[in-house]
Write a protein that holds these residues in place. Structure first.
Motif, PDB file in Angstrom:
ATOM      1  N   GLY A   1       0.820  -1.213   0.000  1.00 54.52           N
ATOM      2  CA  GLY A   1       0.000   0.000   0.000  1.00 54.52           C
ATOM      3  C   GLY A   1       0.847   1.253   0.000  1.00 54.52           C
ATOM      4  N   ILE A   2       1.888   1.252   0.817  1.00 50.11           N
ATOM      5  CA  ILE A   2       2.776   2.420   0.852  1.00 50.11           C
ATOM      6  C   ILE A   2       3.459   2.606  -0.499  1.00 50.11           C
ATOM      7  N   GLU A   3       3.858   1.500  -1.100  1.00 48.23           N
ATOM      8  CA  GLU A   3       4.507   1.582  -2.421  1.00 48.23           C
ATOM      9  C   GLU A   3       3.541   2.140  -3.459  1.00 48.23           C
ATOM     10  N   LEU A   4       2.274   1.722  -3.378  1.00 49.05           N
ATOM     11  CA  LEU A   4       1.266   2.224  -4.305  1.00 49.05           C
ATOM     12  C   LEU A   4       1.068   3.729  -4.148  1.00 49.05           C
ATOM     13  N   LEU A   5       0.985   4.190  -2.897  1.00 50.30           N
ATOM     14  CA  LEU A   5       0.785   5.612  -2.659  1.00 50.30           C
ATOM     15  C   LEU A   5       1.982   6.430  -3.118  1.00 50.30           C
ATOM     16  N   GLU A   6       3.170   5.933  -2.902  1.00 55.71           N
ATOM     17  CA  GLU A   6       4.363   6.653  -3.353  1.00 55.71           C
ATOM     18  C   GLU A   6       4.394   6.745  -4.876  1.00 55.71           C
ATOM     19  N   THR A   7       3.988   5.659  -5.546  1.00 52.72           N
ATOM     20  CA  THR A   7       3.939   5.679  -7.015  1.00 52.72           C
ATOM     21  C   THR A   7       2.905   6.678  -7.512  1.00 52.72           C
ATOM     22  N   ALA A   8       1.726   6.671  -6.859  1.00 46.73           N
ATOM     23  CA  ALA A   8       0.674   7.605  -7.269  1.00 46.73           C
ATOM     24  C   ALA A   8       1.121   9.042  -7.069  1.00 46.73           C
ATOM     25  N   LEU A   9       1.804   9.313  -5.946  1.00 47.17           N
ATOM     26  CA  LEU A   9       2.285  10.667  -5.680  1.00 47.17           C
ATOM     27  C   LEU A   9       3.347  11.066  -6.712  1.00 47.17           C
ATOM     28  N   ALA A  10       4.218  10.137  -7.056  1.00 47.12           N
ATOM     29  CA  ALA A  10       5.255  10.426  -8.061  1.00 47.12           C
ATOM     30  C   ALA A  10       4.620  10.726  -9.416  1.00 47.12           C
ATOM     31  N   ASP A  11       3.594   9.968  -9.776  1.00 48.65           N
ATOM     32  CA  ASP A  11       2.889  10.217 -11.034  1.00 48.65           C
ATOM     33  C   ASP A  11       2.246  11.596 -11.029  1.00 48.65           C
ATOM     34  N   CYS A  12       1.676  11.975  -9.889  1.00 46.01           N
ATOM     35  CA  CYS A  12       1.026  13.291  -9.778  1.00 46.01           C
ATOM     36  C   CYS A  12       2.066  14.406  -9.945  1.00 46.01           C
ATOM     37  N   VAL A  13       3.196  14.236  -9.266  1.00 47.92           N
ATOM     38  CA  VAL A  13       4.258  15.239  -9.391  1.00 47.92           C
ATOM     39  C   VAL A  13       4.753  15.315 -10.833  1.00 47.92           C
TER      40      VAL A  13
ATOM     41  N   GLY B   1       2.903  15.053 -13.361  1.00 45.71           N
ATOM     42  CA  GLY B   1       1.895  15.689 -14.203  1.00 45.71           C
ATOM     43  C   GLY B   1       0.733  14.808 -14.570  1.00 45.71           C
ATOM     44  N   ARG B   2       0.567  13.639 -13.939  1.00 45.93           N
ATOM     45  CA  ARG B   2      -0.537  12.736 -14.268  1.00 45.93           C
ATOM     46  C   ARG B   2      -1.526  12.663 -13.117  1.00 45.93           C
TER      47      ARG B   2
ATOM     48  N   ALA C   1      -4.757  16.541 -15.566  1.00 41.40           N
ATOM     49  CA  ALA C   1      -4.109  17.499 -14.657  1.00 41.40           C
ATOM     50  C   ALA C   1      -3.344  16.742 -13.583  1.00 41.40           C
ATOM     51  N   PRO C   2      -2.271  17.323 -13.030  1.00 37.98           N
ATOM     52  CA  PRO C   2      -1.504  16.675 -11.949  1.00 37.98           C
ATOM     53  C   PRO C   2      -2.265  16.751 -10.604  1.00 37.98           C
ATOM     54  N   VAL C   3      -3.333  16.006 -10.524  1.00 39.85           N
ATOM     55  CA  VAL C   3      -4.195  15.995  -9.326  1.00 39.85           C
ATOM     56  C   VAL C   3      -4.268  14.563  -8.796  1.00 39.85           C
ATOM     57  N   LEU C   4      -3.954  14.421  -7.528  1.00 35.82           N
ATOM     58  CA  LEU C   4      -4.050  13.120  -6.844  1.00 35.82           C
ATOM     59  C   LEU C   4      -5.196  13.188  -5.834  1.00 35.82           C
ATOM     60  N   VAL C   5      -6.158  12.306  -5.998  1.00 34.14           N
ATOM     61  CA  VAL C   5      -7.299  12.228  -5.070  1.00 34.14           C
ATOM     62  C   VAL C   5      -7.134  10.968  -4.233  1.00 34.14           C
TER      63      VAL C   5
ATOM     64  N   HIS D   1      -7.352   5.659 -14.182  1.00 34.28           N
ATOM     65  CA  HIS D   1      -6.259   6.001 -13.281  1.00 34.28           C
ATOM     66  C   HIS D   1      -6.618   5.714 -11.803  1.00 34.28           C
ATOM     67  N   PHE D   2      -7.621   4.858 -11.597  1.00 30.08           N
ATOM     68  CA  PHE D   2      -8.091   4.516 -10.238  1.00 30.08           C
ATOM     69  C   PHE D   2      -7.316   3.319  -9.692  1.00 30.08           C
ATOM     70  N   ARG D   3      -6.959   3.357  -8.430  1.00 27.85           N
ATOM     71  CA  ARG D   3      -6.362   2.215  -7.723  1.00 27.85           C
ATOM     72  C   ARG D   3      -7.090   2.032  -6.385  1.00 27.85           C
ATOM     73  N   ARG D   4      -7.311   0.792  -6.028  1.00 25.86           N
ATOM     74  CA  ARG D   4      -8.020   0.471  -4.768  1.00 25.86           C
ATOM     75  C   ARG D   4      -7.082  -0.335  -3.873  1.00 25.86           C
ATOM     76  N   MET D   5      -7.028   0.032  -2.622  1.00 29.78           N
ATOM     77  CA  MET D   5      -6.125  -0.632  -1.694  1.00 29.78           C
ATOM     78  C   MET D   5      -6.907  -1.091  -0.458  1.00 29.78           C
ATOM     79  N   ARG D   6      -6.832  -2.374  -0.138  1.00 28.67           N
ATOM     80  CA  ARG D   6      -7.458  -2.925   1.071  1.00 28.67           C
ATOM     81  C   ARG D   6      -6.381  -3.122   2.126  1.00 28.67           C
ATOM     82  N   LEU D   7      -6.512  -2.417   3.241  1.00 31.10           N
ATOM     83  CA  LEU D   7      -5.528  -2.474   4.318  1.00 31.10           C
ATOM     84  C   LEU D   7      -5.984  -3.528   5.337  1.00 31.10           C
ATOM     85  N   GLU D   8      -5.252  -4.610   5.403  1.00 36.28           N
ATOM     86  CA  GLU D   8      -5.622  -5.695   6.319  1.00 36.28           C
ATOM     87  C   GLU D   8      -5.019  -5.460   7.705  1.00 36.28           C
ATOM     88  N   ARG D   9      -5.526  -6.242   8.656  1.00 38.77           N
ATOM     89  CA  ARG D   9      -4.972  -6.182  10.011  1.00 38.77           C
ATOM     90  C   ARG D   9      -3.564  -6.783  10.037  1.00 38.77           C
TER      91      ARG D   9
END
Length: 898
Positions: free
Chosen positions: A9-21, A23-24, A145-149, A173-181
């Protein structure tokens, strides 16, 4: 695309943030159970985005703002004060909602020209519908636009707008992440980091692993619960764990109301109203909780219940046996503190209603009657009256009987008290009250006696049937109220003119022992068994009552019934007193009083009477006076226990030289016995007691008259009654015949087994012989009487016989030793191997109840030889009286001549 696991999950968020920076545009949905770390991830994204130079707009949904239009959107816009939010559709000329959303999207796109824009919405399940529409519009129209939601929400939460998640998922450009216990390994890793390397270096590996496993078991891997658990442990000492050794886990269990319980409450409230209702239901049902039952108890439809249960499972609050094998069926909280926290989230009024509803749900499912009854009892315990219908009354009665099988009489009584208040016919209600009195007698005879008053009145009015009268009569018999019992069951005592005591006194030892052999101790048999023991005490073989009363006492203790224990301890004490075992009588009478939770009612008079007589005979007058001088209501003196108390008080007063007061007690006992048609000297020889007092007052003629009256009664054929009557007759009658009559008294009292009364008669015989000129023979008889009294520890009688003779103080071992061993400690067959053949023959016959003279005739031995054999038997078996002889001695054939 759906990812699970924290690292992924952390890797996914870092990738999404990098893509946003770069310009995606990107959209990430984070889902997790309550307390499982989704907010922490959102905060992490916001922190790293700000560090990367992005504009971060942040909002958090809240239940109380869920109905506020554009509440979340205002938080986003106002978090950085970047632009003013348009106010759509509020008047003529105002922009429409679509135009407002277009303007919002255009503003963000324009902002993104200067720097990437990151929108973070936490707890999106509480976002208002209008704000979700704006975010949804942005996801569709800001792809370039370089927007990350980043939106984060609780898993399985009911969606405000079902189309919201669906619309997001449609975007490429949607990604879904399930955070388990956390897994057990991750919990161990987190715990190791918190403790640091020093701890890791010093801890025992197996201990650390066990601790991590315990942490994972209790928290379920929920990070919030884990943190609260660790913090609670850090603030408390664990002396029990330290004492358990290095191989045990040192982690203390959480307590109700502590940080862990507070964290559980937070998780429950944030999981939504449906999940909270289901958690309450599961906590209330306890071991009987299943998915179907908690759904019905919470009053939810199937879809809402599925979501709520899934939310509770996702947060780790609930577990199920074999939960890895399928959907939740049997539900349980992972720790009692978590269950207690769920119950705390429920006000008393609601809890009462839920307990009542839980009883209905379990009743419909034919659940365990104890569980159903427990909920009914809990509903009443909340302080509100509970109206039980016939079906619920039946459940309460069945549950009470099941509790009795388990030995929990007090809880059974509580259930029957509730059943007695229910709706139903009066006949059934009276039957419940009779049964309630029976059960109460197991642990509190005084409370049982108080319940008998109204029932007795109803029985006299003919309102009770035979099935209800029989146990009521048994309770009255156990309380010593023979007259009342006889009035209820006239057929039980023969002709109306007969004494109600006749059945008890005239029952032969063989008949009584047959009942004692065959019956097991129950509510229905406690009174007959007690009467069988009492009949043995009044019989010609009172020594047979000793082992039987001892066995019943041990059985009552095994039943965990202090009321029964008091009954049979008192009877055992009475049997020992009847045999002249003063020390044993004192010990068991004291135990009988100590077994009683309260001293009210008539029953305590029975052990008190034995204790007064034993203390008086042992010369412990101060102790006897404390019991004898207490005020006893006159109404309690009419039963057998009250009569025994009157006699004991009279004997004490006689011993301390108060003959007038003693005479009044004896005559009052006689009057009550005659009025109640229970005048049987085999039970209480009041005439000779009164005659003894009259002798002290110098009224020999009246004393002789009373003795002759007692000798004329049928009970005078019994050795004890005959012996005490002849002794008084000899003292009050012709001095020339005194020695001869006293000789007969001594012989009868020896056969009766009462060592104290035998010693008293022997002393009088010795004095009579001395007066007749047989000084040597008389002195020897007096010395024998003194020795016999000393053996029985009858200190007062010893001083009366030989005032100047020194009395050695008993050893500490002799004083503290319980003379009456439990059956498990009694000498058995193995010990008989140490006896010679002659000793075993004598011991066998003595255990069967034969007197020394009868053994003498049967084995062709002198009485003196029999006594010598028994003395050696007592020494070898380490016992003090024939009442302690084991019942298991095998009879041996008697030789033709010994």
């Amino acid at each position: 695309m759906t990812l699970t696991g924290r690292e992924a999950g952390i890797e996914l968020l870092e990738t999404a943030l990098a893509d946003c920076v770069a310009g995606r545009s990107r959209i990430v949905l984070i889902e997790a159970g309550t307390g499982c770390g989704k907010s922490a991830l959102v905060d992490l994204v916001a922190e790293r985005a700000a560090a990367a130079g992005a504009l971060v707009l942040y909002a958090v949904g809240a239940p109380e703002e869920q109905q506020v239009p554009l509440g979340v959107l205002r938080q986003l816009v106002n978090s950085e004060q970047v632009f003013a939010l348009p106010r759509p559709s509020e008047g003529p000329g105002a922009p429409s909602r679509v135009e407002a959303m277009q303007a919002f999207c255009a503003e963000l796109r324009e902002l993104s020209l200067d720097c990437p824009v990151v929108l973070c919405v936490d707890d999106v399940q509480y976002a208002d519908r209008e704000s979700l529409q704006y975010v949804q519009y942005l996801a569709r129209h800001a792809r370039t636009a370089p927007v990350l939601v980043v939106v984060a929400g609780a898993a399985h939460a009911p969606a405000q707008d079902p189309a919201f998640t669906t619309e997001l998922m449609r975007q490429p450009h949607f990604r879904r992440m399930r955070l388990e216990r956390l897994t057990a390994a991750e919990v161990a890793l987190v715990r190791g980091r918190r403790e640091g390397s020093a701890h890791a270096a010093n801890a025992v590996a197996s201990n650390a692993a066990a601790e991590a496993a315990e942490l994972h078991r209790i928290s379920g891997g929920n990070p919030l619960l884990l943190r609260a658990l660790v913090e609670e442990a850090a603030g408390r000492e664990a002396p029990e764990a330290a004492a358990a050794g290095p191989c045990a886990s040192s982690f203390p269990s959480p307590e109700p109301g502590g940080p862990f319980a507070q964290a559980v409450a937070t998780c429950l409230r944030r999981s939504g109203p449906d999940a909270l209702a289901l958690a309450r239901a599961a906590a209330l049902l306890g071991e009987q909780a299943t998915a179907a039952r908690v759904t019905r108890l919470a009053g939810l439809d199937a879809a809402a219940a599925r979501r709520g249960l899934a939310a509770l499972e996702a947060s780790g609050l609930l577990e199920a046996p074999g939960e890895q094998q399928g959907p939740l069926e049997g539900l349980a909280f992972r720790h009692p503190a978590a269950r207690a926290a769920a119950l705390e989230e429920c006000d008393p009024q609601l809890r009462t209603a839920l307990h009542r509803e839980a009883a209905r749900v379990l009743g419909e499912d034919r659940g365990p009657v104890l569980a159903v009854a427990g909920h009914l009892l809990a509903a009443r315990a909340e302080g509100r009256p509970l109206d039980c219908g016939p079906a619920e009354v039946a459940v309460l009665r069945d549950a009470a009987e099941e509790l009795l099988v388990r030995g929990d009489a007090r809880e059974a009584a509580r259930l029957l008290e509730l059943a007695a208040q229910g709706r139903g016919d009066e006949h059934a209600e009276r039957g419940i009250r009779v049964r309630l009195a029976q059960i109460t007698a197991r642990f509190d005879p005084a409370a049982a006696e108080r319940r008998l008053g109204a029932l007795l009145e109803e029985a006299r009015d003919g309102l009770l049937d035979a099935e209800q009268v029989q146990p009521l009569a048994g309770l009255l018999l156990a309380q010593g109220q023979f007259t009342e019992a006889a009035a209820l069951l006239p057929a039980a005592v023969g002709e109306p003119a007969a004494s109600p005591l006749d059945t008890l006194v005239d029952t032969t030892a063989a008949v009584g022992e047959r009942l004692l052999h065959s019956a097991r101790l129950t509510d229905a048999t406690v009174a007959p068994l007690a009467q069988a023991v009492r009949s043995l005490i009044c019989s010609e073989h009172p020594e047979r009552a000793v082992p039987w009363s001892r066995n019943l006492l041990e059985e009552a203790r095994r039943c965990q019934a202090p009321g029964w224990s008091a009954v049979f301890a008192a009877l055992h004490a009475e049997a020992l007193l009847r045999m002249g075992d003063l020390r044993g009588a004192y010990t068991h009478a004291t135990a009988a009083l100590e077994a009683l939770p309260e001293r009210g009612g008539s029953f305590p008079c029975a052990p008190a009477a034995v204790l007064i007589r034993a203390c008086t005979a042992m010369g412990r007058f101060t102790e006897a006076s404390r019991l004898a001088d207490r005020q006893v209501p006159k109404g309690l003196l009419t039963g057998l226990h009250g009569l025994a108390f009157l006699r004991a008080r009279g004997l004490y007063r006689l011993a301390v030289n108060q003959p007038h007061a003693a005479l009044a007690d004896f005559l009052e006992a006689g009057r009550l016995m005659e009025d109640g048609r229970v005048d049987r000297p085999a039970f209480l020889p009041w005439r000779t007691d009164a005659a003894e007092a009259l002798l002290r007052l110098g009224e020999g003629a009246r004393a002789e008259q009373l003795a002759l009256q007692q000798l004329a009664l049928p009970d005078a054929q019994r050795p004890y009654v005959r012996g005490v009557s002849l002794r008084i007759k000899a003292l009050a009658g012709d001095p020339k015949r005194r020695a001869a009559v006293l000789g007969q008294a001594v012989e009868a009292l020896h056969r009766s087994g009462d060592r104290v009364e035998a010693a008293r008669a022997m002393a009088e015989l010795g004095r009579a012989l001395q007066a007749d000129g047989s000084a040597a023979k008389g002195s020897a008889m007096v010395r024998s009487a003194w020795n016999l009294a000393k053996e029985a520890e009858a200190t007062a009688l010893c001083r009366e016989i030989l005032p100047d003779a020194p009395l050695a103080t008993p050893s500490a071992a002799a004083t503290t030793r319980d003379r009456d061993r439990a059956p498990a400690e009694a000498p058995g067959a193995a010990t008989t191997a140490r006896l010679s053949s002659s000793e075993q023959r004598v011991a066998t016959l003595a255990a069967q109840g034969l007197t020394n003279r009868e053994i003498s005739a049967k084995l062709y031995l002198t009485v003196s030889t029999v006594e010598q054999h028994l003395t050696r038997v007592y020494r070898k078996l380490q016992i003090t009286s024939r009442g302690d002889l084991p019942m298991g001695l095998e009879p041996l054939p008697a030789p033709a001549q010994v």
